[in-house]
Design a protein around this motif. Structure first.
Motif, PDB file in Angstrom:
ATOM      1  N   LYS A  40      -0.056  -4.075  -9.923  1.00  0.00           N
ATOM      2  CA  LYS A  40       0.538  -2.136  -9.292  1.00  0.00           C
ATOM      3  C   LYS A  40       1.915  -2.344  -9.085  1.00  0.00           C
ATOM      4  CE  LYS A  40      -3.636  -2.813  -6.372  1.00  0.00           C
ATOM      5  NZ  LYS A  40      -4.479  -2.963  -5.072  1.00  0.00           N
ATOM      6  N   PHE A 287      -2.261   2.627  -7.657  1.00  0.00           N
ATOM      7  CA  PHE A 287      -3.605   2.182  -7.870  1.00  0.00           C
ATOM      8  C   PHE A 287      -4.119   1.491  -6.226  1.00  0.00           C
ATOM      9  CE2 PHE A 287      -1.398   1.122 -12.579  1.00  0.00           C
ATOM     10  CZ  PHE A 287      -2.606   1.898 -13.003  1.00  0.00           C
ATOM     11  N   THR A 288      -4.024   2.487  -5.860  1.00  0.00           N
ATOM     12  CA  THR A 288      -4.031   1.687  -3.396  1.00  0.00           C
ATOM     13  C   THR A 288      -5.790   2.695  -3.592  1.00  0.00           C
ATOM     14  OG1 THR A 288      -2.573   3.926  -2.830  1.00  0.00           O
ATOM     15  CG2 THR A 288      -1.603   1.377  -3.050  1.00  0.00           C
ATOM     16  N   VAL A 309       0.177  -2.905  -1.162  1.00  0.00           N
ATOM     17  CA  VAL A 309      -0.211  -3.606  -1.717  1.00  0.00           C
ATOM     18  C   VAL A 309      -0.181  -4.902  -1.289  1.00  0.00           C
ATOM     19  CG1 VAL A 309       0.586  -4.879  -3.454  1.00  0.00           C
ATOM     20  CG2 VAL A 309       0.407  -2.078  -3.576  1.00  0.00           C
TER      21      VAL A 309
END
Ligand SMILES: NC(=O)c1ccc[n+]([C@@H]2O[C@H](COP(=O)([O-])OP(=O)(O)OC[C@H]3O[C@@H](n4cnc5c(N)ncnc54)[C@H](OP(=O)(O)O)[C@@H]3O)[C@@H](O)[C@H]2O)c1
Length: 342
Positions: A40, A287-288, A309
């Motif tokens: 991430k 990527f969240t 993150v």
């Protein structure tokens, strides 16, 4: 290695040997968690600082296509209008103030000459009236719209607890931020679907993903913009249309009431430059689980990464509450000072 440390390592290793399955499970979980965070972070860093976004030519720049910008008279919308014109779009400027929109048109003509056409459409989104939307649809009928920037937005005049908030202002915030975005998008999207190309940028706010105490209604409308964008993006991606929710922290503007840029607060010019150079790239939102969201400006991206993150969301909510309490106190003091002067 000292004999004490050696003994400790040996005793730990013997513990591992006693519980081989559990130890393997814990090791694997640790390795997977580390890899997930590392990936991430690499995605956030490379998208924010290295990789470019889609080329704007993909959406009709320099081919006679139009960009429609709502809230175009000031702040971020004004800057989107200017930079999209410089990228080669004709611009339809939408807001209420004819004089300010005229100034934007003049700035575009000064920078781009006769290669770019501009038109002005006056709409008061708080009225949500049929006549304005009918007019807008008539103007749009003959246009090849390549880009829509849903930038119009209204927030509180100062942070206020919901129980004390002005009811008309709450209605306006919902009508402008939600109905304005939905109705303009509905007017433009069918043309994009027919042409099989388009870019829709919806101006969101950190307040949409991190609940913002003392701006509760604004926060809720921006959560709507975020979820609406995610759903719409999936619906239309098969038609080569990109829908992006621009997750935005503070920017210098009349709305933010911030006059000087700083590390985490860019000028509209710097903010829009980042947004237009990172189209289709999530940057700080990588990527969240927010598929259509991008946090393109590097300072905002860093904060988004820390919140989603690293996991500082609750901390950020409390920080925002404190910040808003302070802003309200200072705003009330200023009003009292000015009242004394009169
Ligand atoms: N600045 C920030 O820190 C920040 C942070 C997060 C998100 N955002 C979002 O970014 C967007 C732009 O904000 P900004 O800071 O650029 O605000 P701004 O400088 O206050 O500009 C707002 C624009 O919206 C127009 N507008 C306001 N009410 C309207 C209405 N009823 N009908 C038609 N147009 C109307 C204004 O034009 P007229 O008054 O001339 O009509 C102006 O063009 C908003 O959606 C905001 O929520 C801003």
């Amino acid at each position: 290695m000292s004999s004490g440390l050696q003994k400790l390592v040996q005793s730990k290793l013997s513990e591992v040997n006693e519980w081989p399955l559990l130890s393997a499970f814990l090791l694997l979980t640790g390795a997977l968690t580390f890899t997930k965070y590392a990936l991430k972070t690499i995605a956030f860093l490379s998208q924010t600082f290295i990789l470019p976004g889609h080329n704007l030519k993909k959406f009709g720049a320099k081919k006679g296509a139009w960009a429609v910008v709502t809230g175009a008279s000031d702040g971020i919308g004004r800057e989107f209008s200017i930079q999209l014109a410089q990228a080669g779009y004709n611009i339809l400027l939408v807001a209420r103030n004819n004089r300010m929109l005229g100034d934007v048109a003049a700035a575009i003509s000064e920078k781009c000459g006769s290669s770019v056409e501009t038109r002005i459409e006056l709409v008061d989104f708080s009225k949500n009236d049929e006549a304005s939307y009918a007019n807008l649809k008539t103007v749009l009928a003959g246009m090849d719209v390549g880009v829509l920037v849903n930038c119009v937005g209204r927030s509180y005049d100062m942070p206020t607890y919901f129980a004390e908030a002005d009811e008309k202002l709450m209605d306006d915030i919902i009508t402008i931020n939600v109905a304005g975005t939905v109705r303009v998008t509905r007017a433009i999207l069918p043309g994009m679907v027919a042409r099989k190309r388009g870019l829709i940028l919806n101006l969101g706010s950190f307040a949409g993903s991190v609940p913002s105490p003392m701006l509760a209604t604004y926060s809720g409308t921006k959560a709507f913009v975020s979820t609406f964008s995610d759903a719409l993006a999936e619906e239309v991606k098969g038609h080569s249309i990109v829908v992006e929710h621009l997750n935005t922290y503070f920017v210098v503007s009349k709305m933010s009431n911030i006059k000087r840029p700083s590390l985490f607060v860019p000028t509209p010019k710097a903010y829009v430059r980042s947004a237009l150079s990172k189209i289709g790239s999530p940057c700080g939102a990588a990527f969240t689980n927010r598929p259509a969201t991008s946090t393109p400006y590097w300072g905002h991206a860093l904060l988004d990464w820390a919140i989603h993150v690293v996991g500082w969301k609750q901390l950020f909510i409390s920080h925002t509450h404190g910040l808003h309490t302070d802003i309200r106190r200072r705003a009330l003091r200023k009003i009292a000072r000015e009242a004394k002067k009169e």
